[in-house]
Design an enzyme around this catalytic site. Sequence first.
Site, PDB file in Angstrom:
ATOM      1  N   CYS A  78     -29.173  47.808  19.012  1.00 46.99           N
ATOM      2  CA  CYS A  78     -29.911  48.751  18.160  1.00 46.99           C
ATOM      3  C   CYS A  78     -29.316  48.825  16.742  1.00 46.99           C
ATOM      4  CB  CYS A  78     -29.973  50.112  18.834  1.00 46.99           C
ATOM      5  SG  CYS A  78     -31.171  51.197  18.054  1.00 46.99           S
ATOM      6  N   HIS A 166     -32.531  48.987  23.958  1.00 45.28           N
ATOM      7  CA  HIS A 166     -31.334  49.499  24.659  1.00 45.28           C
ATOM      8  C   HIS A 166     -31.253  48.958  26.086  1.00 45.28           C
ATOM      9  CE1 HIS A 166     -29.934  52.466  21.715  1.00 45.28           C
ATOM     10  NE2 HIS A 166     -31.213  52.505  21.358  1.00 45.28           N
ATOM     11  N   GLU A 168     -28.974  49.380  28.165  1.00 46.05           N
ATOM     12  CA  GLU A 168     -28.241  50.307  29.034  1.00 46.05           C
ATOM     13  C   GLU A 168     -29.129  51.382  29.640  1.00 46.05           C
ATOM     14  OE1 GLU A 168     -28.135  50.045  25.817  1.00 46.05           O
ATOM     15  OE2 GLU A 168     -27.816  51.940  24.764  1.00 46.05           O
TER      16      GLU A 168
END
Length: 508
Positions: A78, A166, A168
């Site tokens: 990001c 993202h 994660e």
Amino acid sequence: MDTIIILDFGSQYTQLIARKIRELNIYCEIHPFNKVPALTADVKGVVFSGSPYSCNAADAPVPDMSNIKGKLPLLAVCYGAQYLAKWGGGSVQQSQTREYGRANLQFIDNSNPLMKGIPQGSQVWMSHGDTIERLPEGYKVICSTDSVKNAGYQIEGEQTYAIQFHPEVHHSVDGLAMLRNFVVDVCHCDQSWTPASFVESTVAELKAKLGNDKVVMGLSGGVDSTVAAVLLHRAIGQNLHCIFVDNGLLRKNEFENVLESYKGMGLNVKGVNAKDRFYSLLAGVTEPERKRKIIGKTFVDVFDEESKLITDAKWLGQGTIYPDVIESSSVKGPSQTIKSHHNVGGLPDYMKLKLVEPLRSLFKDEVRRVGRQLGIKEELIGRHPFPGPGLAIRILGDITPEKVEILQNVDDIFIQGLRDHDLYDKVWQAGAILLPIQSVGVMGDERTYERVVALRAVESVDGMTADWCHLPYEFLAKVSNDIINRVKGVNRVCYDISSKPPATIEWE
Ligand code: XMP
């Protein structure tokens, strides 16, 4: 031990990156972007996190990449991806279309190591206001969505990868696979960081560090202090002196039960009954912060007196865990104090004890896994969190031993009910609150004017946000009935249906 360093630029998701990498049995650490740690031979790769900043902002975070970029494998997420693109001479602009939420990777270069095995159309989670309009020379696109052409890239000739989404976040369906591609295939980390290896290396380190020294430690019955104590006990045996204080604000029979299980685990533990001291200092006090302060200070006083009886103690054991460590060194600094939490921290300087904190590098779920590895009973490992000031912040208004007893009985029926109905493990935290009001009721032919209690059960991940649990009506009906029939002095039960925010989990 193979290690990944995550540089934090302030994203709300940074801790999630660490947790995902650790799920892959690889050790990683989070450091603020402006405090790059020594990059020793153990460090196999670096991750740049996202950030609330735009890389075009005057005060945007700028990392020192001199020992990182082109020297170690790097994955920039990001903000990290946008920063690197701008740094290389590309163009990052405020996005014209909304780039927030789910998106699908319509183009994927599966020959790229980061994208190996990622299926076409894979769903990812975007959350950014800026976008990379143009990549610099030598930056090669490795994935795109319909609206974000430069969703991911690699800098040619380097092990530097970047993605604007993202990986994660749960909604990035193949995010863990991408992180795995990076840490295992690109960084060549050995996936050997397991609870068993943690126990083995920590016990060895503690033995070397503590030698024949004595350690004192306060136990609370909670998961963290219990696991920390058992680890210390493995390392130094009877040189660990534990103190468990009964402040008179614990759950029903908790002091006796927990003390019994500590002894069963071989811990050298002294139970100290300080109930009356706490009650007399709390008498007449109604203000929540004052209650907390009194309890915190009295705990320290009792602990101090008791630890003085252990001659030559050199160390103070604590159950500090990783989120506390990150919080105090985070990019944004410690977050605003909403309620002053008292823990064993804040001992007076004159105690002159060195700190030993064996769980400093672990997240809560990892503490639980280590606890299971150590053979600690599920009953202790799976316990709901319980606040340091205990029932004091669940008795609204002043505290008396009679009120404590009423609340203990109510709480016991509720918690036991959750266990009996197989609901305890589905709830993150539960408890009862004694309200400072009375209500009119009728029992038999008699009018009653008695106390009101509220029940609270929440779902949460870390206590920072929470939602009330939708417990079955039949269950609530039974518990309410049991409480009113069995606890003398209570004639009304309410169920708290507020979420956090705007409410908090505790009422005080
Ligand atoms: P709140 O009420 O702030 O609670 O939503 C969030 C979590 O923290 C616990 N809590 C405390 N824990 N000392 C503690 O050790 C405290 O003073 C304290 N106050 C709240 C609360 O039980 C919940 O899990």
